[in-house]
Design a protein around this motif. Structure first.
Motif, PDB file in Angstrom:
ATOM      1  N   ASP A   3       0.831  -1.213   0.000  1.00 37.34           N
ATOM      2  CA  ASP A   3       0.000   0.000   0.000  1.00 37.34           C
ATOM      3  C   ASP A   3       0.857   1.251   0.000  1.00 37.34           C
ATOM      4  O   ASP A   3       0.579   2.217  -0.717  1.00 37.34           O
ATOM      5  CB  ASP A   3      -0.936   0.018   1.207  1.00 37.34           C
ATOM      6  N   ASP A   4       1.896   1.245   0.798  1.00 41.64           N
ATOM      7  CA  ASP A   4       2.800   2.395   0.870  1.00 41.64           C
ATOM      8  C   ASP A   4       3.473   2.632  -0.480  1.00 41.64           C
ATOM      9  O   ASP A   4       3.538   3.762  -0.974  1.00 41.64           O
ATOM     10  CB  ASP A   4       3.847   2.169   1.958  1.00 41.64           C
ATOM     11  N   SER A  33       8.073  -6.016  -2.091  1.00 45.06           N
ATOM     12  CA  SER A  33       6.623  -5.917  -2.017  1.00 45.06           C
ATOM     13  C   SER A  33       5.958  -6.951  -2.922  1.00 45.06           C
ATOM     14  O   SER A  33       5.000  -7.614  -2.523  1.00 45.06           O
ATOM     15  CB  SER A  33       6.174  -4.514  -2.398  1.00 45.06           C
ATOM     16  N   LEU A  34       6.454  -7.086  -4.137  1.00 47.24           N
ATOM     17  CA  LEU A  34       5.864  -8.050  -5.070  1.00 47.24           C
ATOM     18  C   LEU A  34       6.037  -9.483  -4.573  1.00 47.24           C
ATOM     19  O   LEU A  34       5.148 -10.317  -4.751  1.00 47.24           O
ATOM     20  CB  LEU A  34       6.479  -7.886  -6.456  1.00 47.24           C
ATOM     21  N   THR A  35       7.154  -9.759  -3.930  1.00 46.19           N
ATOM     22  CA  THR A  35       7.376 -11.083  -3.354  1.00 46.19           C
ATOM     23  C   THR A  35       6.350 -11.360  -2.267  1.00 46.19           C
ATOM     24  O   THR A  35       5.787 -12.457  -2.195  1.00 46.19           O
ATOM     25  CB  THR A  35       8.807 -11.189  -2.790  1.00 46.19           C
ATOM     26  N   ASP A  36       6.091 -10.368  -1.411  1.00 51.64           N
ATOM     27  CA  ASP A  36       5.072 -10.520  -0.365  1.00 51.64           C
ATOM     28  C   ASP A  36       3.695 -10.745  -0.966  1.00 51.64           C
ATOM     29  O   ASP A  36       2.948 -11.621  -0.519  1.00 51.64           O
ATOM     30  CB  ASP A  36       5.027  -9.278   0.536  1.00 51.64           C
ATOM     31  N   SER A  43      -0.617 -18.480  -1.139  1.00 60.53           N
ATOM     32  CA  SER A  43      -1.139 -19.088   0.081  1.00 60.53           C
ATOM     33  C   SER A  43      -2.661 -19.145   0.040  1.00 60.53           C
ATOM     34  O   SER A  43      -3.275 -20.166   0.369  1.00 60.53           O
ATOM     35  CB  SER A  43      -0.673 -18.286   1.299  1.00 60.53           C
ATOM     36  N   ARG A  44      -3.275 -18.067  -0.383  1.00 61.55           N
ATOM     37  CA  ARG A  44      -4.741 -18.032  -0.440  1.00 61.55           C
ATOM     38  C   ARG A  44      -5.288 -18.944  -1.521  1.00 61.55           C
ATOM     39  O   ARG A  44      -6.333 -19.562  -1.353  1.00 61.55           O
ATOM     40  CB  ARG A  44      -5.218 -16.605  -0.639  1.00 61.55           C
TER      41      ARG A  44
END
Length: 65
Positions: A3-4, A33-36, A43-44
């Motif tokens: 988001d940041d 960020s893209l890795t996260d 996972s979802r």
């Protein structure tokens, strides 16, 4: 973090006052960020697939035991 980065990404590249250090910082954080985001999405997806898998019922044994 995503988001940041999204907030900064929209404005910073178009800002003529943005410094090279600011742009480098932004680019350095993007892979993190893209890795996260990918990890969470995978996972979802795995959870969703797992919820749709049929459960196996135990095989009946000869004689009903």
């Amino acid at each position: 973090m995503a988001d940041d980065l999204l907030g900064r990404t929209a404005d910073l590249p178009a800002d003529r006052r943005a410094t090279a250090d600011q742009l480098r910082f932004l680019l350095a954080r993007m892979p993190e960020s893209l890795t996260d985001v990918r990890r969470i999405a995978e996972s979802r997806i795995a959870e969703s697939r797992g919820a749709r898998l049929p459960t196996r019922s135990p095989r009946p044994t000869p004689g009903g035991r």
